[in-house]
Design a protein around this motif. Sequence first.
Motif, mmCIF file in Angstrom:
data_model
loop_
_atom_site.group_PDB
_atom_site.id
_atom_site.type_symbol
_atom_site.label_atom_id
_atom_site.label_comp_id
_atom_site.label_asym_id
_atom_site.label_seq_id
_atom_site.Cartn_x
_atom_site.Cartn_y
_atom_site.Cartn_z
ATOM 1 N N LYS B 289 0.838 -1.209 0.000
ATOM 2 C CA LYS B 289 0.000 0.000 0.000
ATOM 3 C C LYS B 289 0.868 1.253 0.000
ATOM 4 C CE LYS B 289 -3.901 -2.151 2.331
ATOM 5 N NZ LYS B 289 -4.444 -2.501 3.642
ATOM 6 N N THR B 290 2.139 1.085 0.381
ATOM 7 C CA THR B 290 3.045 2.234 0.403
ATOM 8 C C THR B 290 4.307 1.926 -0.417
ATOM 9 O OG1 THR B 290 3.931 1.365 2.475
ATOM 10 C CG2 THR B 290 2.308 3.155 2.645
ATOM 11 N N PRO B 291 4.128 1.744 -1.739
ATOM 12 C CA PRO B 291 5.296 1.349 -2.565
ATOM 13 C C PRO B 291 6.389 2.410 -2.585
ATOM 14 C CG PRO B 291 3.414 1.902 -3.946
ATOM 15 C CD PRO B 291 2.912 1.887 -2.544
ATOM 16 N N GLU B 292 6.016 3.657 -2.341
ATOM 17 C CA GLU B 292 7.011 4.745 -2.394
ATOM 18 C C GLU B 292 8.046 4.626 -1.274
ATOM 19 O OE1 GLU B 292 3.849 5.104 -1.704
ATOM 20 O OE2 GLU B 292 3.709 6.076 0.244
ATOM 21 N N GLU B 293 7.739 3.821 -0.248
ATOM 22 C CA GLU B 293 8.694 3.686 0.866
ATOM 23 C C GLU B 293 9.806 2.670 0.565
ATOM 24 O OE1 GLU B 293 6.539 2.825 4.420
ATOM 25 O OE2 GLU B 293 5.391 4.697 4.314
ATOM 26 N N PHE B 294 9.608 1.876 -0.499
ATOM 27 C CA PHE B 294 10.635 0.896 -0.848
ATOM 28 C C PHE B 294 11.879 1.611 -1.380
ATOM 29 C CE2 PHE B 294 7.144 -1.962 -0.489
ATOM 30 C CZ PHE B 294 7.713 -3.173 -0.149
ATOM 31 N N GLY B 295 13.018 1.066 -1.016
ATOM 32 C CA GLY B 295 14.277 1.673 -1.452
ATOM 33 C C GLY B 295 14.782 2.718 -0.490
ATOM 34 N N LYS B 296 13.978 3.008 0.526
ATOM 35 C CA LYS B 296 14.396 4.019 1.491
ATOM 36 C C LYS B 296 14.586 3.420 2.874
ATOM 37 C CE LYS B 296 12.042 7.523 -1.185
ATOM 38 N NZ LYS B 296 10.736 8.103 -1.447
ATOM 39 N N GLY B 297 14.611 2.079 2.926
ATOM 40 C CA GLY B 297 14.834 1.430 4.220
ATOM 41 C C GLY B 297 13.583 0.794 4.771
ATOM 42 N N LYS B 298 12.857 0.053 3.927
ATOM 43 C CA LYS B 298 11.617 -0.599 4.385
ATOM 44 C C LYS B 298 11.919 -2.056 4.710
ATOM 45 C CE LYS B 298 6.767 -0.994 2.910
ATOM 46 N NZ LYS B 298 6.123 -0.398 4.093
ATOM 47 N N LEU B 299 11.505 -2.460 5.902
ATOM 48 C CA LEU B 299 11.797 -3.815 6.387
ATOM 49 C C LEU B 299 11.248 -4.882 5.438
ATOM 50 C CD1 LEU B 299 13.102 -5.310 8.801
ATOM 51 C CD2 LEU B 299 10.840 -5.375 9.847
ATOM 52 N N GLU B 300 10.075 -4.601 4.860
ATOM 53 C CA GLU B 300 9.432 -5.585 3.983
ATOM 54 C C GLU B 300 10.307 -5.923 2.767
ATOM 55 O OE1 GLU B 300 5.374 -4.622 3.071
ATOM 56 O OE2 GLU B 300 5.240 -6.235 1.600
ATOM 57 N N GLY B 301 11.105 -4.956 2.310
ATOM 58 C CA GLY B 301 12.000 -5.204 1.175
ATOM 59 C C GLY B 301 13.019 -6.280 1.514
ATOM 60 N N VAL B 302 13.604 -6.191 2.715
ATOM 61 C CA VAL B 302 14.593 -7.184 3.164
ATOM 62 C C VAL B 302 13.913 -8.536 3.347
ATOM 63 C CG1 VAL B 302 16.194 -7.793 5.027
ATOM 64 C CG2 VAL B 302 16.012 -5.422 4.280
ATOM 65 N N ILE B 303 12.755 -8.517 4.012
ATOM 66 C CA ILE B 303 12.028 -9.761 4.301
ATOM 67 C C ILE B 303 11.679 -10.491 3.007
ATOM 68 C CG2 ILE B 303 9.752 -10.588 5.081
ATOM 69 C CD1 ILE B 303 9.978 -8.614 7.418
ATOM 70 N N SER B 304 11.158 -9.756 2.030
ATOM 71 C CA SER B 304 10.692 -10.386 0.790
ATOM 72 C C SER B 304 11.834 -11.034 0.025
ATOM 73 C CB SER B 304 10.010 -9.352 -0.108
ATOM 74 O OG SER B 304 8.951 -8.779 0.580
ATOM 75 N N SER B 305 12.937 -10.297 -0.158
ATOM 76 C CA SER B 305 14.009 -10.859 -0.985
ATOM 77 C C SER B 305 14.737 -11.982 -0.256
ATOM 78 C CB SER B 305 14.984 -9.785 -1.447
ATOM 79 O OG SER B 305 15.562 -9.155 -0.353
ATOM 80 N N GLU B 306 14.950 -11.834 1.058
ATOM 81 C CA GLU B 306 15.691 -12.876 1.790
ATOM 82 C C GLU B 306 14.879 -14.157 1.958
ATOM 83 O OE1 GLU B 306 18.887 -13.468 2.781
ATOM 84 O OE2 GLU B 306 19.043 -11.866 1.338
ATOM 85 N N THR B 307 13.560 -14.017 2.133
ATOM 86 C CA THR B 307 12.727 -15.222 2.218
ATOM 87 C C THR B 307 12.755 -15.939 0.870
ATOM 88 O OG1 THR B 307 11.289 -14.015 3.720
ATOM 89 C CG2 THR B 307 10.442 -16.087 2.875
ATOM 90 N N ALA B 308 12.605 -15.161 -0.199
ATOM 91 C CA ALA B 308 12.514 -15.761 -1.536
ATOM 92 C C ALA B 308 13.813 -16.456 -1.929
ATOM 93 C CB ALA B 308 12.144 -14.693 -2.556
ATOM 94 N N ASN B 309 14.978 -15.800 -1.682
ATOM 95 C CA ASN B 309 16.213 -16.432 -2.170
ATOM 96 C C ASN B 309 16.560 -17.700 -1.387
ATOM 97 O OD1 ASN B 309 17.558 -15.382 0.105
ATOM 98 N ND2 ASN B 309 18.484 -13.695 -1.025
ATOM 99 N N ASN B 310 16.259 -17.721 -0.093
ATOM 100 C CA ASN B 310 16.531 -18.959 0.653
ATOM 101 C C ASN B 310 15.513 -20.051 0.334
ATOM 102 O OD1 ASN B 310 18.435 -17.206 2.289
ATOM 103 N ND2 ASN B 310 18.688 -19.219 3.232
ATOM 104 N N ALA B 311 14.278 -19.626 0.017
ATOM 105 C CA ALA B 311 13.267 -20.619 -0.380
ATOM 106 C C ALA B 311 13.672 -21.282 -1.691
ATOM 107 C CB ALA B 311 11.910 -19.957 -0.519
ATOM 108 N N ALA B 312 14.430 -20.546 -2.502
ATOM 109 C CA ALA B 312 14.856 -21.096 -3.800
ATOM 110 C C ALA B 312 15.963 -22.145 -3.650
ATOM 111 C CB ALA B 312 15.331 -19.968 -4.708
ATOM 112 N N CYS B 313 16.723 -22.063 -2.542
ATOM 113 C CA CYS B 313 17.872 -22.977 -2.378
ATOM 114 C C CYS B 313 17.442 -24.434 -2.350
ATOM 115 C CB CYS B 313 18.617 -22.671 -1.082
ATOM 116 S SG CYS B 313 19.466 -21.124 -1.125
ATOM 117 N N GLY B 314 16.457 -24.735 -1.526
ATOM 118 C CA GLY B 314 15.985 -26.119 -1.423
ATOM 119 C C GLY B 314 15.438 -26.592 -2.758
ATOM 120 N N ALA B 315 14.641 -25.716 -3.365
ATOM 121 C CA ALA B 315 14.011 -26.094 -4.626
ATOM 122 C C ALA B 315 15.041 -26.294 -5.735
ATOM 123 C CB ALA B 315 13.006 -25.018 -5.021
ATOM 124 N N ALA B 316 16.146 -25.518 -5.681
ATOM 125 C CA ALA B 316 17.166 -25.596 -6.744
ATOM 126 C C ALA B 316 17.828 -26.965 -6.799
ATOM 127 C CB ALA B 316 18.222 -24.521 -6.538
#
Lengths: 237, 500
Positions: B289-316
């Motif tokens: 709902k607040t996309p403008e906050e991304f890139g300026k230090g939003k916790l959700e940005g870290v959570i989303s990318s780190e969850t996704a890349n580690n989830a890919a490890c098992g699947a890979a």
Amino acid sequence: MGNLRPGHLIEAALWLILCLFLFIYSFEFNQDIEIYKFGASAWPRAIILLMAIAALGQLYHHWKRGDEASSEIISKATDDGSEDAAHEAHHDGLKWYASTFGLLVIPFAYMRIPDWIAAIISVEGAGVHLIRIIVAAILVGIFIYYMRRNMIGAMLTLPVFFAAMLEDFGFYSLAPFFIIGVMFLFGERRPKFMASIMMLILGLLLLLFVKILYVGLPVGNMHPFYDIGSWIVTVLQ
Amino acid sequence: MDAFNNFLTGTVTLFSDPLGILIFFGGVVGGMLFGAIPGVSMLTLAAILLPFTAHLSPEHGIMLFSVIYCTGVYGGAITAILFNIPGAPENAPTAFDGYPMTQKGQAGKAVGAAVMCSALGGTVSCIIMMLATAPIADWAISAFGPPEIFALVFFGLAVASSVGAKTFWKGWLSILIGLMVAVVGLDPVGGIERYDFEMPYLLAGIHFIPTILGFFAVSEIFVQLEKKAKGSYKAPKLSVDFPSLSELIAHKWAVFRSIVIGFFCGILPGIGATLAAFMGYNEAVRWSKTPEEFGKGKLEGVISSETANNAACGAAMIPLLALGLPGGALTAMMVGVFQMHDMEPGPLVFLNSADLVWVVFAAMFYANVSILFVGFLETKTIINLLRIPFQFLAPMILLLATVGAYAVRGLTIDVVVMFLAGVIGFFLRRSGYSVAGIVLGLILGKIGEQTFAQAMQMVHFEWTGLFSRPITAGLLLIGFATLIGSVYGEFFKKKPTTDG
């Protein structure tokens, strides 16, 4: 001209020249492959075509909007301040670029000049090594002379110069000077402090990679640098 | 029930062997450490260890690499957050918000979120991997041929084109540079030399490890010096303020979405964690709902990318073990481990070496769980790296990168390539181009060309034949739609929102 500046035109021209060069070079390997009718050049040529389209699209963007970012949220998200830093430090003028690329010629000069000289005066073996040492000393002198005038250019040049000399002089002989050079360019001026930190960094690296992990680092191929490198490896391992 | 019994057998095998335990913990700590040290990555460690795995059993060799993979992907997030130096391309989106958080004094919170989400994403992915390996492998074998993989590469590049660059066109130019660099060397169909400029070194192509080190680690040093020159360099602020449970619960949908994205990206050969992280981040922005906050230090940005890349490890591991297709750099090195033991990864490994598969699965599960515990302890130590002034850190990073680039093939020319990539990356970054885009193009370029050639041979060079395959058609159409939408936005959108 819209919002176009000379820099935008130069940027577009560089891209298009690159595309032209890559396209012309693609005729060198434009061969048929029996089982693949597109041959070896279709894929790179498709990339070149897309590159030219994107370069023209970028020119159009500059014409319409100047240096503004696209409205993509992600593109704004990744602004790391490097563009602003370059602009505010006045590192985007023609003079700065000329000076920087002048410095960047030094490592390539080291890679080529000794062989040219050796070929001209028909020298081999130890004679070539002597030429390499003399050329390196002259180029280091030129580098130090121009270093203070363009610190960023010097910082860009130093690692490439270090890498270019690695094969001949070896990691063990060059690394201490490289560490001190980087610290100096980052503004450190206390000699005792620099020497201590240099020994600490080098000690840790050698302990981890040479002593524990047995990673073979380049020892050089010229006397006495080869002997120094080999002696350090023997002592550590 | 079979899966559970096999998992228990794998666990017992893993922990009943003292050497196995030693290798497991060595891999956990080594992966995290090398992932977290700026300038080197898990790939450096893997490259250094690769020759030594010849002395280990195949189980231990593959297990070591899979543990390094899990913990190294997490470790790379630490440098991305603290120094804006992603340990690997899959950590690049983590830096988008992680580094601004560090600059705001919230490094601890960002690293804490990365620890918890990496462990969660990886563990859930491992559980799904263990339960669903057989059916998914069967489905992938029947449904995913070269046309589908090519379509997926195209789709991935179309989605990622907007990532990291100042404009849409610069994003594409960055990816195209990467694709062009991937062309250098022998053509994948006929073995014809391309853009080698009569240099024997270039016949084998430009290696991605020195290139990645140059574009990310080395160019970052140059950028930091320029910031120092204009007086805007600020040492990051320190804190060890981990996110609260309620903060993480508030992001439960982001975590769930990223696990799903990560798993499906990871399972597809050749795509892996990099695209997973970018797509996880991209979707987080899209759904926010607040996309403008991304890139300026939003916790959700870290959570989303780190969850996704580690989830890919098992699947890979599924395409690697079931099909013999590596999903990325580290899984490609695992193929090397198999080959050193005269084994070929593929369906036969499942049939002939079920023990090996389940020891690896169990090791990956426990490696992800251990991120949670070892990660928290290690974070407090690593965060102190920030106390080191950059003038002392810079030579260390550059020398570590030198060792990393040289260790891959023992060639000093790789070190030259790395530093030149750093110089090029520096000039491209300050002009608004994306180094992450270049690296993505470089990694996916070879796979893209190879699968395109195979796909065209399969459809007898009639490109319309690609659209007779539903998955290929779907992916190509979504990719084209994304592309057309972005081009339309470039030409017809009146005013860009530059202030967020």
